[in-house]
Design an enzyme around this catalytic site. Structure first.
Site, PDB file in Angstrom:
ATOM      1  N   ALA A  27      -7.872  -4.962   2.960  1.00 23.11           N
ATOM      2  CA  ALA A  27      -8.549  -6.321   2.850  1.00 23.11           C
ATOM      3  C   ALA A  27      -8.835  -6.461   4.409  1.00 23.11           C
ATOM      4  CB  ALA A  27      -7.868  -7.217   2.434  1.00 23.11           C
ATOM      5  N   ILE A  78      -6.708  -2.490  -3.130  1.00 20.89           N
ATOM      6  CA  ILE A  78      -7.093  -3.326  -1.916  1.00 20.89           C
ATOM      7  C   ILE A  78      -5.915  -4.446  -1.684  1.00 20.89           C
ATOM      8  CG2 ILE A  78      -8.414  -5.081  -0.928  1.00 20.89           C
ATOM      9  CD1 ILE A  78     -10.557  -3.635  -2.263  1.00 20.89           C
ATOM     10  N   HIS A  79      -4.830  -4.044  -0.683  1.00 19.57           N
ATOM     11  CA  HIS A  79      -3.845  -4.792  -0.200  1.00 19.57           C
ATOM     12  C   HIS A  79      -4.226  -5.387   0.995  1.00 19.57           C
ATOM     13  CE1 HIS A  79      -2.405  -1.171   2.079  1.00 19.57           C
ATOM     14  NE2 HIS A  79      -2.830  -0.526   1.019  1.00 19.57           N
ATOM     15  N   ALA A  80      -3.196  -5.864   1.710  1.00 19.11           N
ATOM     16  CA  ALA A  80      -3.517  -6.558   3.121  1.00 19.11           C
ATOM     17  C   ALA A  80      -4.341  -5.508   4.210  1.00 19.11           C
ATOM     18  CB  ALA A  80      -2.046  -6.851   3.769  1.00 19.11           C
ATOM     19  N   GLU A  89      -6.675   6.197   3.836  1.00 18.05           N
ATOM     20  CA  GLU A  89      -5.344   6.053   3.521  1.00 18.05           C
ATOM     21  C   GLU A  89      -4.749   7.219   2.582  1.00 18.05           C
ATOM     22  OE1 GLU A  89      -4.055   1.286   2.900  1.00 18.05           O
ATOM     23  OE2 GLU A  89      -4.360   2.276   1.086  1.00 18.05           O
TER      24      GLU A  89
END
Length: 88
Positions: free
Chosen positions: A19, A14-16, A87
């Site tokens: 999130a 969970i990156h930008a 993703e």
């Protein structure tokens, strides 16, 4: 209160971007929604809160919702995690 266990399935964790997707999705519901990682609990409607969890690949989280649309909120977030945030 409705709760469900989730697993971070996308390799980048969970990156930008994920999130932001989590917070945007959570904000569509009136229920109070929290995500728990170990002893840390954050507001799912807060991008910064979600990022501070530092949830990496295969991290197990618990999403909890309380409110009129809690079941739909939990299921929608579960589906988002299952889709790997589109993703992979």
């Amino acid at each position: 209160m409705t709760e469900k266990t989730l697993t971070v399935k996308n390799r980048a964790g969970i990156h930008a971007r994920p999130a932001a997707l989590i917070a945007q999705t959570a904000n569509k519901f009136s229920a109070e929604i929290q995500i728990q990682k170990d002893s840390m609990t954050v507001n799912a409607k807060s991008i910064m809160g979600v990022i501070t969890m530092a949830a990496s690949y295969n991290t197990v989280l618990v999403v909890k919702a309380d409110g009129i649309d809690e079941k739909q909120a939990v299921e929608t977030l579960y589906d988002l995690f299952e889709s790997k945030f589109e993703e992979d």
